[in-house]
Enzyme design. Sequence first.
Site, PDB file in Angstrom:
ATOM      1  N   ARG A   1       6.073 -11.269  25.184  1.00 21.38           N
ATOM      2  CA  ARG A   1       5.202 -10.195  24.708  1.00 21.38           C
ATOM      3  C   ARG A   1       6.060  -9.036  24.207  1.00 21.38           C
ATOM      4  NH1 ARG A   1       1.644  -7.845  29.345  1.00 21.38           N
ATOM      5  NH2 ARG A   1       3.716  -7.121  29.776  1.00 21.38           N
TER       6      ARG A   1
ATOM      7  N   GLU B   1       1.126 -12.842  23.450  1.00 19.93           N
ATOM      8  CA  GLU B   1       0.653 -12.900  24.829  1.00 19.93           C
ATOM      9  C   GLU B   1       0.247 -14.337  25.130  1.00 19.93           C
ATOM     10  OE1 GLU B   1      -0.922 -10.006  26.681  1.00 19.93           O
ATOM     11  OE2 GLU B   1      -0.444  -8.420  25.252  1.00 19.93           O
ATOM     12  N   PHE B   2       0.239 -14.679  26.401  1.00 13.01           N
ATOM     13  CA  PHE B   2      -0.136 -16.054  26.752  1.00 13.01           C
ATOM     14  C   PHE B   2      -1.619 -16.344  26.454  1.00 13.01           C
ATOM     15  CE2 PHE B   2       3.369 -15.622  30.124  1.00 13.01           C
ATOM     16  CZ  PHE B   2       4.332 -16.014  29.206  1.00 13.01           C
TER      17      PHE B   2
ATOM     18  N   LYS C   1      10.427 -23.384  40.743  1.00  9.04           N
ATOM     19  CA  LYS C   1       9.801 -23.026  41.995  1.00  9.04           C
ATOM     20  C   LYS C   1       9.446 -21.539  41.981  1.00  9.04           C
ATOM     21  CE  LYS C   1      12.520 -21.454  45.301  1.00  9.04           C
ATOM     22  NZ  LYS C   1      13.230 -20.224  44.916  1.00  9.04           N
TER      23      LYS C   1
ATOM     24  N   LYS D   1      23.484 -28.709  41.729  1.00 12.38           N
ATOM     25  CA  LYS D   1      24.831 -28.296  42.161  1.00 12.38           C
ATOM     26  C   LYS D   1      25.686 -29.540  42.402  1.00 12.38           C
ATOM     27  CE  LYS D   1      23.311 -23.989  44.331  1.00 12.38           C
ATOM     28  NZ  LYS D   1      24.031 -22.833  43.836  1.00 12.38           N
TER      29      LYS D   1
ATOM     30  N   ASP E   1      10.713 -19.389  50.330  1.00 14.15           N
ATOM     31  CA  ASP E   1      11.615 -19.183  49.194  1.00 14.15           C
ATOM     32  C   ASP E   1      12.679 -20.275  49.129  1.00 14.15           C
ATOM     33  OD1 ASP E   1      12.794 -17.873  46.998  1.00 14.15           O
ATOM     34  OD2 ASP E   1      14.185 -16.770  48.295  1.00 14.15           O
TER      35      ASP E   1
ATOM     36  N   HIS F   1      15.076 -25.906  48.700  1.00 12.25           N
ATOM     37  CA  HIS F   1      16.514 -26.205  48.737  1.00 12.25           C
ATOM     38  C   HIS F   1      16.945 -26.875  50.055  1.00 12.25           C
ATOM     39  CE1 HIS F   1      16.276 -23.676  45.327  1.00 12.25           C
ATOM     40  NE2 HIS F   1      16.577 -22.522  45.874  1.00 12.25           N
TER      41      HIS F   1
HETATM   42  C1  BG6 Z   1      16.608 -18.995  44.727  1.00 11.89           C
HETATM   43  C2  BG6 Z   1      15.909 -18.036  45.646  1.00 11.89           C
HETATM   44  O1  BG6 Z   1      15.904 -20.212  44.646  1.00 11.89           O
HETATM   45  O2  BG6 Z   1      17.928 -19.252  45.205  1.00 11.89           O
HETATM   46  C3  BG6 Z   1      16.710 -16.765  45.821  1.00 11.89           C
HETATM   47  O3  BG6 Z   1      14.632 -17.726  45.127  1.00 11.89           O
HETATM   48  C4  BG6 Z   1      18.130 -17.063  46.209  1.00 11.89           C
HETATM   49  O4  BG6 Z   1      16.098 -15.912  46.778  1.00 11.89           O
HETATM   50  C5  BG6 Z   1      18.742 -18.085  45.261  1.00 11.89           C
HETATM   51  O5  BG6 Z   1      18.884 -15.844  46.170  1.00 11.89           O
HETATM   52  C6  BG6 Z   1      20.122 -18.489  45.694  1.00 11.89           C
HETATM   53  O6  BG6 Z   1      20.685 -19.363  44.762  1.00 11.89           O
HETATM   54  P1  BG6 Z   1      22.243 -19.673  44.789  1.00 11.89           P
HETATM   55  O7  BG6 Z   1      22.428 -20.725  43.759  1.00 11.89           O
HETATM   56  O8  BG6 Z   1      22.928 -18.374  44.477  1.00 11.89           O
HETATM   57  O9  BG6 Z   1      22.559 -20.134  46.166  1.00 11.89           O
END
Ligand code: BG6
Length: 538
Positions: free
Chosen positions: A93, A135-136, A200, A234, A287, A292
């Site tokens: 936007r 805009e979406f 995510k 990674k 989070d 992860h």
């Molecule tokens: C993200 C999280 O998925 O990963 C963040 O939302 C976090 O809160 C980040 O800081 C860390 O990623 P990395 O690759 O720096 O370990």
Amino acid sequence: MTESKPPTHAEDSVAMASTASAAATTGITEEIVAANPLRDPRDKRLPRVAGPCVLVLFGVTGDLARKKLLPAIYDLANRGLLPPGFSLVGFARREWRDQDFAQLTHDAIKQHARTPYREEVWKQLSEGIFFCPGEFTDDGAFDALAMMLKEIDETRGTGGNYGFYLSVPPKFFPVVVQQLKRTDLAHGPEESWRRVVIEKPFGHDLKSAQELNAITSAVFPESSVFRIDHYLGKETVQNIMALRFANNLFEPIWNRGYVDHVQITMAEDIGIGGRAGYYDGIGAARDVIQNHLLQLLALVAMEDPTSFDADTLRREKEKVLKAVQLPGDLAHSTARGRYASGWQGGQPVVGYTEEEGIPEDSITETYAAIKLEIANRRWAGVPFYLRTGKRLGRRVTEVAVVFQKAPHLPFSKDDTEILGHNALVIRVQPDEGITVRFGSKVPGTAMEVRDVSMDFAYGESFMESSPEAYERLLLDVLIGDPPLFPHQREVELSWKILDPIEEFWASQGPPEDYPAGTWGPASADEMMARDGRVWRRL
Ligand code: BG6
């Protein structure tokens, strides 16, 4: 529709290119590959490269785009892994022209790219950078996007192959996906591909994850949906599979007969930065544990897949996630904390509730620790401890497989007094590598035995920096190679693990404070102490 069956390399890319077409597209020839002095001369493979395509990026002004995505696109171009006609379209936007978006991209590359800046690479890349303002909710803007993509196909030979990267908050997914459907961008002609990439959080509990999936799957088939969990990109995380399944050394002892417990740690020294809007109400467990850390657990605990194709690999991870059990007593087998003011890197820092945008009565945790068990023959009775937190002592992510002590020590008690457990530690970051910790005789006349470490460091063995996770994952999207992207089934299984914990915590009031720069709340140490164990000191 093109994606009724899962894409293969052969269909949509010039991947694993021992073919002449790869060299024709990218200019990477066998001679160039052979000239790299660090390459094993037995390795004759050419790199995997993407075929002609356009990447449309929604959310170009966000942090992720600037710090990770745009630099990763440049790094791929710099490594010769993008075709000459590759095009990038930004959608946002803003009243911008192509040049403005190109300037933003240029600045992001200069600041954050991993590989050196080369003017000729930038020049080629910048010729394919376009911007679509809107805009979406604006039908006109999406009609203009469709027109723009058609023109790009004609002028740059991108063949109707489009990836749509939704680097936007999930609340915008429905409208964007609907617009892609309305404009027919979600489905291309027979010989082309269309893919959607989502970041995510995939929902904030099982129910919302299912709702989110219903929205995308109504428009895109599962094989065209790429869910990014950047930890899977990674190198060190992928190396868990190499370590376990390419060697015979570790697998025989990788089970309840030898392993005492496993600790998976993702510690960060940063606070929430400017992400109050995202983070509050989400917290540490949603989070990063839901995605992860549970993915790390799955890779460490799964059986060997018969191959590394997406379906086989994902099925093995799913079996583990299905077998995960929460201990009955969540009060004693989980811990929650929230950083209070303290010191970090010699600087005073504020506490979580003093951060801008965080309400004083927030009950969001910035530290979470949980104990899980895996109910199967390999792991029954072996606890997996997961912990993560912000504003901890330092940034480190690792998986530590801690072994049982030797059943019998034929030494005097004094000589082995400070001998610990053997451990194999996979250092995900920062100094990527693997450490094996074991007892060794201390030089001298006595038979004293102490812990020592044997170290493998990526940097030393391969003498080059690992690609960023987003380089690998973006390339996989463009190639259509899905093993490193979680399936919706994995997402749902992970929420099933976390939901009861979140519900329990929500009934418990605010989390316990820990001073910034320390290793988390006392309750996390108590949780370990109850099991007669301690967290590894990092
Ligand atoms: C993200 C999280 O998925 O990963 C963040 O939302 C976090 O809160 C980040 O800081 C860390 O990623 P990395 O690759 O720096 O370990």
